[in-house]
Design a protein around this motif. Structure first.
Motif, PDB file in Angstrom:
ATOM      1  N   GLN A   1       0.777  -3.569 -11.325  1.00  0.00           N
ATOM      2  CA  GLN A   1      -0.460  -3.128 -11.677  1.00  0.00           C
ATOM      3  C   GLN A   1      -1.004  -2.666 -10.373  1.00  0.00           C
ATOM      4  O   GLN A   1      -0.611  -3.200  -9.337  1.00  0.00           O
ATOM      5  N   ARG A   2      -2.032  -1.599 -10.487  1.00  0.00           N
ATOM      6  CA  ARG A   2      -2.613  -0.939  -9.154  1.00  0.00           C
ATOM      7  C   ARG A   2      -3.888  -1.866  -8.850  1.00  0.00           C
ATOM      8  O   ARG A   2      -4.604  -2.131  -9.925  1.00  0.00           O
ATOM      9  N   LEU A   3      -3.919  -2.573  -7.815  1.00  0.00           N
ATOM     10  CA  LEU A   3      -4.999  -3.347  -7.457  1.00  0.00           C
ATOM     11  C   LEU A   3      -6.358  -2.444  -7.145  1.00  0.00           C
ATOM     12  O   LEU A   3      -7.480  -2.974  -7.628  1.00  0.00           O
ATOM     13  N   LYS A   4      -6.071  -1.209  -6.211  1.00  0.00           N
ATOM     14  CA  LYS A   4      -7.298  -0.671  -5.842  1.00  0.00           C
ATOM     15  C   LYS A   4      -6.705   0.758  -5.676  1.00  0.00           C
ATOM     16  O   LYS A   4      -5.862   1.003  -4.970  1.00  0.00           O
TER      17      LYS A   4
ATOM     18  N   ASN B   1      -3.354   3.586  -1.965  1.00  0.00           N
ATOM     19  CA  ASN B   1      -3.525   2.776  -3.020  1.00  0.00           C
ATOM     20  C   ASN B   1      -2.793   1.288  -2.549  1.00  0.00           C
ATOM     21  O   ASN B   1      -1.967   1.269  -2.075  1.00  0.00           O
ATOM     22  N   PHE B   2      -3.427   0.336  -3.158  1.00  0.00           N
ATOM     23  CA  PHE B   2      -2.720  -0.854  -3.166  1.00  0.00           C
ATOM     24  C   PHE B   2      -2.310  -1.174  -4.537  1.00  0.00           C
ATOM     25  O   PHE B   2      -2.846  -1.288  -5.575  1.00  0.00           O
ATOM     26  N   TRP B   3      -0.946  -1.905  -4.562  1.00  0.00           N
ATOM     27  CA  TRP B   3      -0.289  -2.223  -5.889  1.00  0.00           C
ATOM     28  C   TRP B   3       0.265  -3.718  -5.720  1.00  0.00           C
ATOM     29  O   TRP B   3       0.428  -4.209  -4.490  1.00  0.00           O
TER      30      TRP B   3
ATOM     31  N   ALA C   1       0.731  -1.120   0.038  1.00  0.00           N
ATOM     32  CA  ALA C   1      -0.167   0.078   0.006  1.00  0.00           C
ATOM     33  C   ALA C   1       0.917   1.323   0.108  1.00  0.00           C
ATOM     34  O   ALA C   1       2.024   1.284   0.774  1.00  0.00           O
ATOM     35  N   THR C   2       0.509   2.372  -0.680  1.00  0.00           N
ATOM     36  CA  THR C   2       1.192   3.652  -0.570  1.00  0.00           C
ATOM     37  C   THR C   2       0.079   4.568  -0.249  1.00  0.00           C
ATOM     38  O   THR C   2      -0.908   4.624  -0.404  1.00  0.00           O
TER      39      THR C   2
END
Lengths: 741, 342
Positions: B273-276, B265-267, B256-257
Motif C-alpha cells: 500500500q501507499r503510505l503517503k 510517494n512513500f510505499w 520512496a518513488t
C-alpha cells in the motif's frame, strides 16, 4: 550543313536504341552501353569541332580545351546527352562547374558560349515554345534528380549514384519516346538552328557585349539546352543543371567584372552548391520510393535516421500511446510521457539523449541552429520551391542575385559551424575548402533528413504503430512465457510442497514420541495393577530393586518378572516396531498381575477359582496377543493420520489423549469377553470421568449395569491400589500432556 | 509542465530549499553515511556539497568535471565522495581532508553509475560502454572488467547483492562474493525501459522502475516468485510518467518513488500500500535520496529531458533541491488488519 545533319539523325537513333536495350538488362549492361555509345560519338564530335574550328580564328586554344575537358567528363555527361550540338555547350558548362577549370578557361568559356550557344538558342526558343512549357512542367521533378546527379558526381565522384540517376532518366526517356514530341522537335529544331543561328550571332557581336551578355545568356542557354536535346526529359534535366552552372558562371563573370576577387567568391559559390546537393539528396530518396514498393521508403528513412546521432531534434517529441491501456479499451488510451518511449528514441535513455544534445550545444528550445532545421522540416514543399528561386536567380537583377548568394552561404555556414566559413574565406586552403564542402554536405544531409523525415512521418508513424503493435504482440507472447515462468515457479512451489511433505514426515517423527506418550498412558493402567512393572519401564536402575523385591515373593513369580523385564528394556531404545511389541507386552503384563493376586488370595476358595481361570487365561492370552497386535497397528495408523491435523491446535493436543482413550474403549469391549480385562476398563473409565465428567458418565452407565456386585467388591480393592498409583500416573500423564503444548 | 503565466509553485509540499541552486539540472543526490553532508551532481559539470544542520543548509565546497556529471557515491567512512559523468572518468574527492579530486576510474563512454563496496574496499562503476569495472583506488587499472549485455542504465548494491539494469531491459544479478560470474540474468518484469533499481535491505530482492510509471517488486530466489508483483504509480489522468528514483528508508525499510510528474510517494511493499502521496511539483524529479538515519529525504526538482530538448527553455528553467522531514506515519509500514497467522 546537310552532310552534318545526316550524322545527327543517325547518332540520335542508334544511341537511343542501344540505351533502351542495355540499361533495361542491368547497370553493368549500361556501363557497356555507355562505352559503345561513346565510341560512335567519338568521330562525330570530332567533325563538329572541326566545323567550329574553321568558323572561328581562336579555334586552336578552344579546341585544345574542349578536347581535354571533353575527354574526361565526356563519358558520363555525354552518356546522358545524345545530342552532338549539346556536347559543345556542355563542355563550357562543365568547365564552369569545375573549380580548377573554372578559373583557367574563364576567357575561352566566355568566347565559346557567346558564339555557338547563342546561335542555337534563338531558333529553339521560337520554334517550340508550347512543347517547351509542357515538357518543362512534366520533367521538373526529374530535373531535380539530374541536378542532384551532377553535384553528387562533383562531390563524390561515385559512379553508382550516377548510374542510379541515369536509371531514373531512362524511365522518363521511354515516355518521351512514346510521344511524338521527339520526332517533331528534332526536325524543326535542326532547321531552325541552321538559319537564325548565323543571323543571331552577328547582332550579338555588334551590340554592347556586357548588357547583351547579361540579358541573353540565361534565356539563351536554357532554350538552347532544350532545343538541342529534343527529348523533353533531357531538356528539362539540363535546365536546372545548366541553371546551376549558369549561376556560377554568371556569378563568376560578375565577380571578375566588378569584385575582382574571384577565388573567394568562387569558393562561396561552391559552398552554396553543396547545400543544393544536400537538398537534392532527398528528392533522390523520394524517387526511389515510387520506383520500389512503399515499404522501401520507410526503410530508407529509418536507415538515414539510424545513421544520425543527433539527440532529441531528430523527431519532435510526442507522447506514446500505452499499448496496455489501448488494449484495455475501457478507458481512453493512456499516454507515456517519456521521450524514451518513442520509437525514434526507444534505444536511448533520458540522460543519453540529453548528453547527445549537450554535445551539439543544444540545451533547450533557444538553440540557434534549430530554426533553420525546423523550417526545412516543417515544409517539404519549400525545399522543392528552393530550386525554383534558384532557377529564377539568373533572371533576377544583378544586385538581388548578389544579395541572395551572399545570404545563403552565410546561413548555411552558421547552421553548420563557424569553422567552415573561415575555411571558405581562406583562398590558399583550397583543400580545406574541399574538406569544408564535405562538412557542409553533412549538414546538407541533415537538412535532407528533415525532408526524409517529413516524407516518412506518415509512414514512419504507421510503421511505429505497427512496430509498437508487433512489439506488443511480442511482449504479449512473452507474457504467456512469463506466465509459464510462474508455472515453473509454481512447479518449484510443488517442490516446496515436497519439502513440506518431508517436513510433515519430520512432523511424524514427534508422532511416535506422542505415540510413546500414549503408550506410556496405556502402560500406566497396566503398571497401576503392578507398581513394580512401571518402575522398570522408566529406567534400568529401578529394575534391580525389582529383582531384589522378587526374591521376597514366590519363586515362580520371580522368574516371570525376570522374563518380562529383559523384554521391556529394548522397548524404549527402538522405534515404532518395538513399540508395537511393547503393546503386546502389556497383555502379557496382565498375566503376572493375576498370578500375583492369585498367590495373595491363595487362602480363599474364590482365589482358587482365579487360579483356575488364570490357567485358561494363560492359554487365551496368546489369542489376545494376536487380536490386540492386529488392532494396535490400526489404532496407531489411525492416530497418526488424525493426529497430524489436530497437532496444529493446542486443543487438539488435549483431545489426542481423549481420542486415544476412546480408541482403547473399543478395545475394551473386546476384552469384555474376559473377566479380568473388565477391571482395566473400569480404571480407564475412572480417569476419563475425572477429566471429562459428561463423557465419563456416559461410559459409566452401561458398565455398572452389567457387573454391579462384583464391581463393588473389586472397586474397593482396586481403589486402594488405584489411589497411590493414580497419583503417580497423573503426574506422569500431566508431564507428558505438557510436552505437546 | 510549468505554465509561465501562472507562476507555478515550485515547492507545493513546503519542503526546505537548499541554496544556492545548481546552474543546471541535478543528476544525482547522495548523503554521507556518517553525517548530513549532501552532495549533488549537476549537468553544469559541478559537484556541490552542502552541510545540512538544524533547519538550514550551508554550502561547503564544490569541484568540477570537464563534462556533465551523472552519478555520485560516498565512501563508507564518510570522508570521500566519488563522482562520474560524461567525461568518461570517475573522480575521488577527499572532501573532509580538503584535498584535490583525482581521477580513479576511466571508461570508454560516459559513466552512468558508481557504488562503493566497503566489504571489498572497491569502487564499482557502470558505463554506457557496456562494462562494469571494479577499481582499487590505489591502482590505475581496474581490478576486474565485467562485460554487460548492453549499456548500464541502473545499478544498486547491498552487499553481497548487486543488480545492474541494462538498456535491453536485462537485470543482471551478481553475488559480490563471486563477482566475476553472473549469479542470474533476469528479463525485466516491466515492458519498458529500465530507469532505476533499489535492492531490498534484507538482500532478498530488488525494486525496478521503468519509464512506464510502474514499479516491479522482484525476489531473487525462485521459491519466492509468488511474492513478486508490480504496481502503477506516477500517473496523472491519461499521462504516464517515468519513475526516476527508488530509495529504501534505512530504518523502516519502506521506500520512496520519485517521477517525471514532479511527485514523490512513500510505499510499503510488504503490505502493498501507499503510505503517503505528496503534491506534484511543476517540474520532474530526476533523483532523490534518504540520509543515513532516514530523517531527511532530499529530492531535486528540475527538467530531466523526459520530453526532449524542444520542451526545455534554459533561460527560464529553474533547478531546486528540497529537503523533506518525513513523519513516522509516512515512512513506517502499516501491517494490514487481517491477520491469518500469528
Amino acid at each position: 550543313m546537310f552532310g552534318s545533319s545526316n550524322p545527327f539523325g543517325q547518332s540520335s537513333t542508334s544511341p537511343f536504341g542501344q540505351t533502351s536495350s542495355n540499361p533495361f538488362g542491368a547497370q553493368t549492361g549500361f556501363g557497356q552501353a555507355s562505352t559503345s555509345t561513346s565510341n560512335p560519338f567519338a568521330p562525330k564530335p570530332f567533325g563538329s569541332p572541326t566545323t567550329t574550328f574553321g568558323a572561328q580564328t581562336g579555334g586552336s586554344p578552344f579546341g585544345t580545351t574542349s578536347t581535354g575537358a571533353f575527354g574526361q567528363p565526356s563519358t558520363p555527361a555525354f552518356g546522358s546527352t545524345s545530342t552532338g550540338a549539346f556536347g559543345q555547350p556542355s563542355t563550357p558548362a562543365f568547365g564552369a562547374t569545375s573549380a580548377g577549370a573554372f578559373g583557367q578557361p574563364s576567357t575561352p568559356a566566355f568566347g565559346t558560349p557567346s558564339s555557338s550557344p547563342f546561335g542555337s538558342s534563338a531558333p529553339a526558343f521560337g520554334a517550340s515554345p508550347a512543347p517547351a512549357f509542357g515538357a518543362t512542367s512534366s520533367t521538373f521533378g526529374s530535373g531535380s534528380s539530374l541536378f542532384g546527379q551532377k553535384p553528387s558526381f562533383g562531390g563524390f565522384g561515385s559512379s553508382p549514384s550516377q548510374s542510379n540517376a541515369f536509371g531514373g532518366t531512362f524511365q522518363q526517356t521511354q515516355p518521351a519516346f512514346g510521344s511524338s514530341t521527339f520526332g517533331a522537335s528534332s526536325t524543326p529544331a535542326f532547321g531552325a538552328t541552321t538559319t537564325p543561328a548565323f543571323g543571331t550571332t552577328t547582332p550579338a557581336f555588334g551590340s554592347t557585349s556586357p548588357s547583351l551578355f547579361g540579358a541573353t545568356s540565361a534565356p539563351a542557354f536554357g532554350s538552347s539546352g532544350f532545343g538541342s536535346s529534343g527529348t523533353p526529359a533531357f531538356g528539362a534535366s539540363s535546365t536546372p543543371g545548366f541553371g546551376a552552372s549558369s549561376s556560377a558562371s554568371f556569378g563568376t563573370s560578375t565577380s571578375a567584372f566588378s569584385f575582382g576577387s574571384s577565388p573567394s567568391f568562387g569558393q562561396t559559390a561552391s559552398t552554396f552548391g553543396s547545400t543544393p546537393f544536400g537538398t537534392s539528396t532527398s528528392p533522390f530518396g523520394a524517387q526511389t520510393s515510387p520506383f520500389g514498393s512503399q515499404t522501401a521508403a520507410p526503410t530508407f528513412g529509418q536507415t538515414s535516421f539510424g545513421n544520425q546521432a543527433g539527440g532529441t531534434r531528430i523527431q519532435p517529441y510526442t507522447q506514446t500511446p500505452d499499448a496496455d491501456s489501448a488494449t484495455s479499451g475501457a478507458q481512453p488510451t493512456a499516454k507515456l510521457d517519456s521521450i524514451s518511449a518513442m520509437e525514434a528514441y526507444k534505444a536511448k535513455s533520458h540522460e543519453e539523449l540529453r548528453w547527445e544534445d549537450y554535445q551539439r550545444g543544444d540545451k533547450g528550445e533557444a538553440f540557434l541552429g534549430n530554426p533553420s532545421n525546423a523550417f526545412q522540416t516543417s515544409n517539404a514543399f519549400q525545399t522543392t520551391s528552393v530550386s525554383n528561386p534558384f532557377a529564377a536567380k539568373p533572371s533576377t537583377g544583378f544586385g538581388s542575385t548578389s544579395t541572395t548568394l551572399f545570404n545563403s552561404p552565410f546561413n548555411n555556414t552558421s547552421a553548420a559551424s563557424s569553422s567552415p566559413f573561415a575555411s571558405t574565406t581562406s583562398i590558399p586552403l583550397f583543400t580545406q575548402t574541399s574538406s569544408s564542402l564535405f562538412a557542409n554536405s553533412t549538414p546538407g544531409f541533415a537538412s535532407s533528413s528533415p525532408f526524409g523525415a517529413s516524407l516518412s512521418n506518415p509512414s514512419s508513424f504507421s510503421t511505429g504503430l505497427s512496430l509498437v503493435n508487433t512489439q506488443s504482440a511480442g511482449l504479449f507472447s512473452s507474457s504467456p512465457a512469463f506466465a509459464q515462468q510462474p508455472f515453473t515457479q509454481a512447479s518449484s512451489g510443488f517442490g516446496l510442497s515436497t519439502p513440506a511433505f518431508s517436513t510433515g514426515s519430520l512432523f511424524s517423527t514427534p508422532t511416535p514420541g506422542m505415540t510413546g506418550g500414549l503408550f506410556g498412558s496405556m502402560s500406566s493402567p497396566f503398571s497401576s495393577t503392578a507398581f513394580q512393572q512401571s518402575a522398570p519401564t522408566p529406567s534400568m536402575f529401578s529394575f534391580q530393586p525389582q529383582t531384589q523385591t522378587a526374591p521376597t515373593g514366590g519363586f515362580p513369580g520371580i522368574s516371570n518378572t525376570m522374563n518380562q523385564a529383559p523384554f521391556g528394556q529394548p522397548t524404549p531404545s527402538q522405534s515404532n516396531m518395538v513399540m508395537q511389541p511393547a503393546l503386546v507386552t502389556n497383555p502379557f503384563g496382565t498375566l503376572p498381575a493375576m498370578p500375583q493376586m492369585s498367590i495373595g488370595n491363595g487362602g480363599s476358595a474364590p482365589s482358587v477359582q482365579y487360579g483356575i481361570s488364570s490357567l485358561p487365561v494363560a492359554d487365551k492370552p496368546l489369542t489376545n496377543r494376536t487380536s490386540l497386535s492386529m488392532v494396535v497397528p490400526r489404532h496407531l495408523s489411525q492416530r497418526r493420520i488424525k493426529v497430524l491435523p489436530r497437532k496444529y491446535n493446542p486443543i487438539s493436543d488435549g483431545k489426542v489423549p481423549f481420542f486415544a482413550d476412546d480408541e482403547e474403549s473399543p478395545a475394551t469391549p473386546k476384552a469384555d469377553a474376559f473377566f479380568i480385562p473388565r477391571e482395566n476398563p473400569r480404571n480407564l473409565i475412572i480417569r476419563p470421568i475425572d477429566q471429562w465428567p459428561s463423557r465419563g458418565t456416559v461410559d459409566r452407565q452401561p458398565i455398572p449395569k452389567n457387573l454391579v456386585d462384583t464391581d463393588k467388591h473389586k472397586v474397593s480393592n482396586l481403589t486402594m491400589f488405584c489411589r497411590p498409583s493414580g497419583y503417580f500416573t497423573n503426574q506422569v500423564y500431566f508431564n507428558r500432556k505438557w510436552h505437546p503444548a | 509542465m510549468a505554465t509561465l503565466g501562472l507562476a507555478p509553485n515550485m515547492n507545493p509540499n513546503k519542503s526546505f530549499e537548499v541554496l544556492p541552486n545548481p546552474g543546471d539540472s541535478v543528476s544525482s543526490l547522495s548523503f554521507s553515511p556518517k553525517s548530513n553532508l549532501l552532495v549533488a551532481t549537476s549537468w553544469d559539470n559541478q559537484v556541490r556539497c552542502w552541510e545540512i544542520v538544524g533547519g538550514s543548509s550551508q554550502p561547503k565546497a564544490s569541484i568540477s568535471h570537464d563534462q556533465p556529471v551523472l552519478c555520485s557515491a560516498w565512501k563508507d567512512d564518510g570522508t570521500t565522495v566519488f563522482s562520474g559523468g560524461c567525461d568518461k572518468q570517475v573522480k575521488m574527492w577527499p572532501l573532509l581532508s580538503g584535498g584535490q579530486a583525482q581521477t580513479v576510474a576511466m571508461h570508454d563512454a560516459p559513466v552512468k553509475e558508481i557504488a562503493w563496496i566497503p566489504q571489498m574496499n572497491l569502487l564499482v562503476s557502470g558505463s554506457w560502454d557496456k562494462t562494469l569495472r571494479y577499481w582499487d583506488t590505489r591502482q590505475s587499472n581496474p581490478v576486474h572488467v565485467q562485460q554487460l549485455p548492453e549499456r548500464c542504465y541502473a545499478l544498486t548494491v547491498n552487499y553481497p547483492l548487486m543488480i545492474v539494469g541494462t538498456a535491453d531491459r536485462n537485470l543482471v544479478v551478481f553475488n559480490l562474493q563471486n563477482p566475476q560470474t553472473e549469479f542470474k540474468r533476469i528479463q525485466s518484469p516491466l515492458k519498458y525501459q529500465t530507469r532505476c533499481l533499489a535492492a531490498f535491505p534484507d538482500q532478498q530482492g530488488f525494486l525496478v522502475g521503468s519509464i512506464e510509471g510502474r514499479v516491479g517488486v522482484h525476489h531473487i530466489d525462485d521459491s519466492q516468485q509468488s511474492k513478486n508483483f508490480t504496481f502503477k504509480c506516477h500517473r496523472e489522468g491519461n499521462d504516464i510518467f517515468s519513475v526516476n528514483s527508488l530509495n529504501f528508508h534505512p530504518v523502516h525499510h519502506t521506500f520512496a518513488t520519485a517521477g517525471s510528474d514532479g511527485a514523490f510517494n512513500f510505499w510499503d511493499k510488504d503490505s502493498k500500500q501507499r503510505l503517503k502521496a505528496f503534491s506534484r511539483c511543476p517540474l520532474p524529479i530526476p533523483c532523490s535520496t534518504f540520509n543515513s538515519d532516514g530523517s531527511i529525504f532530499a529530492y531535486a526538482v528540475c527538467y530531466d529531458w523526459s520530453r526532449g530538448a524542444e520542451n526545455h527553455n534554459p533561460a527560464t528553467a529553474k533547478t531546486s533541491i528540497y529537503l523533506h522531514s518525513p513523519q513516522e506515519s509516512e515512512v513506517k509500514g502499516k501491517p494490514r488488519i487481517a491477520t491469518s497467522r500469528k
